[in-house]
Design an enzyme around this catalytic site. Structure first.
Site, PDB file in Angstrom:
ATOM      1  N   ARG A   1      34.253   8.776 -21.739  1.00 54.64           N
ATOM      2  CA  ARG A   1      33.236   8.678 -22.782  1.00 54.64           C
ATOM      3  C   ARG A   1      32.968  10.037 -23.422  1.00 54.64           C
ATOM      4  O   ARG A   1      33.329  10.283 -24.566  1.00 54.64           O
ATOM      5  CB  ARG A   1      31.940   8.087 -22.192  1.00 54.64           C
ATOM      6  CG  ARG A   1      30.946   7.575 -23.253  1.00 54.64           C
ATOM      7  CD  ARG A   1      30.071   8.644 -23.840  1.00 54.64           C
ATOM      8  NE  ARG A   1      29.269   9.339 -22.843  1.00 54.64           N
ATOM      9  CZ  ARG A   1      28.531  10.398 -23.122  1.00 54.64           C
ATOM     10  NH1 ARG A   1      28.504  10.915 -24.348  1.00 54.64           N
ATOM     11  NH2 ARG A   1      27.837  11.022 -22.167  1.00 54.64           N
ATOM     12  N   ASP A   2      32.387  10.950 -22.677  1.00 53.27           N
ATOM     13  CA  ASP A   2      32.032  12.258 -23.227  1.00 53.27           C
ATOM     14  C   ASP A   2      33.271  13.052 -23.608  1.00 53.27           C
ATOM     15  O   ASP A   2      33.249  13.834 -24.557  1.00 53.27           O
ATOM     16  CB  ASP A   2      31.205  13.014 -22.186  1.00 53.27           C
ATOM     17  CG  ASP A   2      30.528  14.245 -22.757  1.00 53.27           C
ATOM     18  OD1 ASP A   2      30.537  14.419 -23.991  1.00 53.27           O
ATOM     19  OD2 ASP A   2      29.997  15.045 -21.978  1.00 53.27           O
TER      20      ASP A   2
ATOM     21  N   HIS B   1      24.961  18.643 -15.487  1.00 54.10           N
ATOM     22  CA  HIS B   1      26.054  18.452 -16.439  1.00 54.10           C
ATOM     23  C   HIS B   1      26.290  19.779 -17.154  1.00 54.10           C
ATOM     24  O   HIS B   1      25.587  20.124 -18.102  1.00 54.10           O
ATOM     25  CB  HIS B   1      25.641  17.353 -17.438  1.00 54.10           C
ATOM     26  CG  HIS B   1      26.698  16.981 -18.417  1.00 54.10           C
ATOM     27  ND1 HIS B   1      27.226  15.713 -18.489  1.00 54.10           N
ATOM     28  CD2 HIS B   1      27.324  17.687 -19.391  1.00 54.10           C
ATOM     29  CE1 HIS B   1      28.123  15.653 -19.457  1.00 54.10           C
ATOM     30  NE2 HIS B   1      28.197  16.849 -20.028  1.00 54.10           N
TER      31      HIS B   1
ATOM     32  N   HIS C   1      28.652  22.714 -19.152  1.00 46.86           N
ATOM     33  CA  HIS C   1      29.802  23.053 -19.978  1.00 46.86           C
ATOM     34  C   HIS C   1      30.233  24.478 -19.634  1.00 46.86           C
ATOM     35  O   HIS C   1      29.431  25.278 -19.166  1.00 46.86           O
ATOM     36  CB  HIS C   1      29.460  22.912 -21.460  1.00 46.86           C
ATOM     37  CG  HIS C   1      29.357  21.490 -21.908  1.00 46.86           C
ATOM     38  ND1 HIS C   1      29.994  21.007 -23.025  1.00 46.86           N
ATOM     39  CD2 HIS C   1      28.687  20.424 -21.388  1.00 46.86           C
ATOM     40  CE1 HIS C   1      29.722  19.720 -23.179  1.00 46.86           C
ATOM     41  NE2 HIS C   1      28.928  19.350 -22.193  1.00 46.86           N
TER      42      HIS C   1
ATOM     43  N   CYS D   1      30.821  18.461 -27.650  1.00 50.42           N
ATOM     44  CA  CYS D   1      29.732  17.710 -28.266  1.00 50.42           C
ATOM     45  C   CYS D   1      29.942  17.735 -29.773  1.00 50.42           C
ATOM     46  O   CYS D   1      29.936  18.801 -30.381  1.00 50.42           O
ATOM     47  CB  CYS D   1      28.369  18.312 -27.919  1.00 50.42           C
ATOM     48  SG  CYS D   1      27.002  17.453 -28.733  1.00 50.42           S
TER      49      CYS D   1
ATOM     50  N   ASN E   1      33.637  20.217 -21.057  1.00 49.29           N
ATOM     51  CA  ASN E   1      32.883  19.980 -19.837  1.00 49.29           C
ATOM     52  C   ASN E   1      33.548  20.673 -18.646  1.00 49.29           C
ATOM     53  O   ASN E   1      34.722  21.033 -18.686  1.00 49.29           O
ATOM     54  CB  ASN E   1      32.850  18.474 -19.548  1.00 49.29           C
ATOM     55  CG  ASN E   1      32.029  17.703 -20.544  1.00 49.29           C
ATOM     56  OD1 ASN E   1      30.820  17.842 -20.602  1.00 49.29           O
ATOM     57  ND2 ASN E   1      32.689  16.868 -21.330  1.00 49.29           N
TER      58      ASN E   1
END
Length: 312
Positions: free
Chosen positions: A26-27, A219, A221, A252, A261
């Protein structure tokens, strides 16, 4: 490929097991310029599950106009019906997204908020208070259906428009998400500016305000190469849920300074070296990321993937 097994030397005061919340499908894929075929996404998720990942964020029910890379959510989820042993959360922005997810039998959803006004308006076209008001009926209805709700909170450490974000500001929004009914809260370092001391300060402030560590995930980065050190700081404070993306995919689309990520392989290498259980087969995971990198037409940015895949 040689076995991806670091020497295990446990450190004190760390969790015995970490649950990895895999966000690559997803991300990771939402940030790709080209649309990945639905069948490739489905195989990617199956390969991740075969590598031992038990929580894999599958897709998003955001309007296709905003995230065209994930416009195939309705076609993808039925291809994952055989993965009944894997949690497959999906992102929903509003009640319409929730309706679409529930119609396909989703049992875990996530909403995506911001600790800062500017990013909230750029990402959701509404301020923080307005976004929380939008999430309230989504979370309430999900809870009524016994659906687990995760609350993503982005820009917890720094915002490209507003600069450093005060800890108290993050705590205020985080508490509101928990009070709305989120079962879990993921603290996002969206542009990768956090450092270990900042991570510790935020976690200490959250627990002081009654947010349990069992409900917190992190989460990170890796913009400044701090994702692993920040993760270790979170583990030392008692966090045991860590978001990561296979092969380091993602960023993003609404924050151009957000690089990839934390790579799941880099995370697993560190955790296994610390003697922390993950249930993940690092060799199989690395092979999966090499496979996906081939489909995307570029090498994985993960250092662990590169190291293990080039060994004889």
């Amino acid at each position: 490929m040689a076995d991806g097994l670091p020497m295990q030397i446990p450190a004190s005061a760390l969790p015995a097991r970490v649950r990895i919340h895999e966000v690559g499908p997803r991300d990771g894929l939402q940030n790709e310029k080209a649309v990945v075929p639905t069948e490739v996404k489905a195989e990617f998720i199956h390969r991740l599950a075969a590598a031992g990942l038990t929580t894999i964020e599958a897709t998003s029910f955001v309007h296709p106009r905003w995230v065209p890379q994930l416009a195939d959510a309705e076609a993808l989820l039925p291809l994952l019906d055989d993965l009944d042993h894997v949690a497959l959360p999906v992102l929903v922005p509003n009640e319409r997204g929730l309706d679409r997810a529930l119609a396909l039998g989703a049992r875990r959803i996530a909403v995506f908020g911001s600790a800062t006004e500017t990013f909230s308006r750029k990402n959701l076209n509404r301020g923080v208070a307005e976004s929380l008001a939008m999430f309230a009926p989504v979370i309430a209805r999900a809870r009524e259906q016994h659906v687990t709700v995760r609350g993503y909170l982005s820009m917890c450490f720094g915002d490209p428009w507003e600069g450093p974000v005060p800890v108290a500001q993050v705590v205020t929004v985080a508490r509101q998400l928990v009070e709305l009914g989120c079962d879990e809260l993921s603290l996002g370092d969206t542009i990768g500016v956090a450092t270990p001391g900042h991570v510790g300060a935020l976690l200490t402030a959250l627990t002081a305000e009654g947010v349990p560590l069992s409900a917190i995930g992190v989460h990170f980065h890796d913009t400044y190469g701090q994702a692993l050190s920040n993760t270790l700081a979170a583990l030392q404070h008692g966090v045991s849920t860590v978001d990561a993306s296979a092969g380091g995919l993602g960023g993003c689309p609404y924050a151009k300074s957000a690089t990839g990520n934390l790579a799941t392989e880099d995370l697993v290498w560190m955790l296994h070296g610390l003697g922390i259980e993950t249930g993940v087969d690092l060799d199989r995971l690395t092979a999966t990321s090499v496979w996906m990198a081939d489909r995307l037409g570029r090498p994985s940015p993960s250092r662990t993937v590169r190291a293990l895949s080039h060994k004889e």
